[in-house]
Design a protein around this motif. Structure first.
Motif, PDB file in Angstrom:
ATOM      1  N   ARG A 187      48.576  38.143  42.336  1.00 35.99           N
ATOM      2  CA  ARG A 187      47.532  38.103  43.399  1.00 35.99           C
ATOM      3  C   ARG A 187      46.332  38.695  42.459  1.00 35.99           C
ATOM      4  O   ARG A 187      45.143  38.235  42.639  1.00 35.99           O
ATOM      5  CB  ARG A 187      47.703  38.952  44.473  1.00 35.99           C
ATOM      6  N   TYR A 188      46.423  39.860  41.666  1.00 35.61           N
ATOM      7  CA  TYR A 188      45.331  40.323  40.931  1.00 35.61           C
ATOM      8  C   TYR A 188      44.836  39.401  39.846  1.00 35.61           C
ATOM      9  O   TYR A 188      43.653  39.677  39.654  1.00 35.61           O
ATOM     10  CB  TYR A 188      46.018  41.711  40.120  1.00 35.61           C
TER      11      TYR A 188
ATOM     12  N   ARG B 218      42.346  36.876  41.162  1.00 34.88           N
ATOM     13  CA  ARG B 218      41.091  37.017  41.248  1.00 34.88           C
ATOM     14  C   ARG B 218      40.472  37.293  40.227  1.00 34.88           C
ATOM     15  O   ARG B 218      39.221  37.037  39.835  1.00 34.88           O
ATOM     16  CB  ARG B 218      41.099  38.344  42.244  1.00 34.88           C
TER      17      ARG B 218
ATOM     18  N   TRP C 176      35.786  42.474  40.162  1.00 33.68           N
ATOM     19  CA  TRP C 176      36.035  42.047  41.644  1.00 33.68           C
ATOM     20  C   TRP C 176      36.490  43.234  42.163  1.00 33.68           C
ATOM     21  O   TRP C 176      36.397  43.382  43.460  1.00 33.68           O
ATOM     22  CB  TRP C 176      36.931  40.916  41.689  1.00 33.68           C
ATOM     23  N   ARG C 177      36.989  44.147  41.432  1.00 30.76           N
ATOM     24  CA  ARG C 177      37.672  45.307  42.128  1.00 30.76           C
ATOM     25  C   ARG C 177      36.686  46.530  42.282  1.00 30.76           C
ATOM     26  O   ARG C 177      37.028  47.557  42.748  1.00 30.76           O
ATOM     27  CB  ARG C 177      38.848  46.018  41.427  1.00 30.76           C
TER      28      ARG C 177
END
Ligand SMILES: Nc1ncnc2c1ncn2[C@@H]1O[C@H](COP(=O)(O)OP(=O)(O)OP(=O)(O)O)[C@@H](O)[C@H]1O
Ligand SMILES: Cc1ncc(COP(=O)(O)O)c(N)n1
Length: 288
Positions: A258-259, A262, A281-282
């Motif tokens: 998932r990481y 992204r 994005w984090r």
């Protein structure tokens, strides 16, 4: 392992001691791969990152023009300095440069109880070359990785070039991933994650996780970007982050997938060549 958080990726509350992860890898002067990618990923995953630097590379978006491997004793000393004092929730290896460094890392990991069946899980990303084809591992070191490092790996995360170098198995389509996983698993790691990024013709990017008996597909769309520098490091570091928080290998790999999806979705052009996957994005966009 230090504590367990149900949600891998959550930011630790202010003042609380976070889980920890150690990367044993080379420096990328361009900041896209190596320890720089690992540290960005550890931070983004809410984990305190530590480093045992193996080599300094001279590198930008066009490739690696030079590198200097550090003395093996210095690499081991970094591991020995952080392990008993700070605690290592999970560790990962990336560029190891030489056979001497590989063997010293194996010994230091044993002393620090890092590796399959020990208290600290170990993710081995068997980095052999940069995405531009520049060698990051001496020829004789490949045998050391195959014969001595992979057997102590909790999880090995080869790309398809590394599968070919380590096992001789050539994968040209998704159907070949299972055979690659079986050949890699025979080299001794408890789990294998075959990364399918190089199957450029496949409209999806389906990585394969294998434990020697069952395989699990990690599906995901293939994003139309050339900017995937540091993608392998970022995936392995995200998996190590989740392992450091007590996740099982399948949970950690699902989190890592998932990481990285992204991170690839946010990958950006930088320099004249290949840009890096994104950690932005984090990042919160709250003004400082
Ligand atoms: N274009 C893409 N779209 C979506 N996911 C991708 C893409 N390219 C790679 N990935 C994912 O990124 C991860 C890294 O895969 P890859 O096979 O590229 O490893 P790698 O060669 O070690 O990476 P790199 O050399 O770029 O650091 C995998 O989870 C893969 O599925
Ligand atoms: C120090 C270091 N470690 C790993 C890689 C692999 O990353 P990529 O395959 O994206 O070039 C790299 N280029 N440099």
């Amino acid at each position: 392992m230090t504590g367990r958080r149900a949600e891998p990726g959550a930011v630790p509350p202010p003042g609380a001691t976070p889980n920890t992860a150690l990367t044993i890898a080379g420096s990328d002067s361009g900041g896209g791969a190596g320890i720089q990618a690992d540290l960005k990923t550890f931070l983004a995953c809410g984990v305190h990152g530590m480093t045992a630097l193996t080599a300094v590379t001279v590198q930008n978006s066009l490739g690696v023009t030079d590198f200097l491997a550090l003395p093996p004793s210095l690499v081991a000393a970094q591991i020995r300095a952080v392990a008993p004092d700070l605690g290592v929730g999970a560790a990962k290896t990336g560029m190891l440069a030489s056979a001497e460094i590989v063997d010293t890392v194996i010994e230091a990991c044993g002393q620090a109880s890092i590796g399959a069946g020990r208290s600290t899980p170990l993710v081995v990303d068997p980095v052999a070359a940069s995405m531009h084809g520049d060698s990051l591992l001496a020829l004789d070191a490949l045998a050391a990785v195959r014969d001595r490092l992979l057997p102590i790996a909790t999880l090995a995360t080869p790309n398809l070039d590394e599968v070919r170098l380590l096992t001789g198995v050539e994968v040209t389509s998704r159907a070949g991933l299972r055979k690659a996983a079986e050949a890699m698993h025979e080299l001794g790691p408890s789990w294998v994650l075959i990364k399918a990024g190089h199957l450029a013709e496949d409209p999806e990017c389906v990585d394969l996780l294998f434990d020697g008996a069952e395989s699990h597909e990690l599906p995901g769309p293939r994003m139309r970007t050339p900017h995937t520098h540091g993608g392998g490091d970022t995936l392995a570091a995200a998996v190590a982050s989740a392992l450091s928080r007590g996740c099982s290998v399948p949970e950690a790999v699902r989190f890592g997938k998932r990481y990285i999806m992204r991170a690839v979705a946010g990958a950006y052009p930088l320099g004249a060549g290949t840009g890096p996957v994104s950690a932005f994005w984090r990042v919160s966009d709250d003004p400082v």
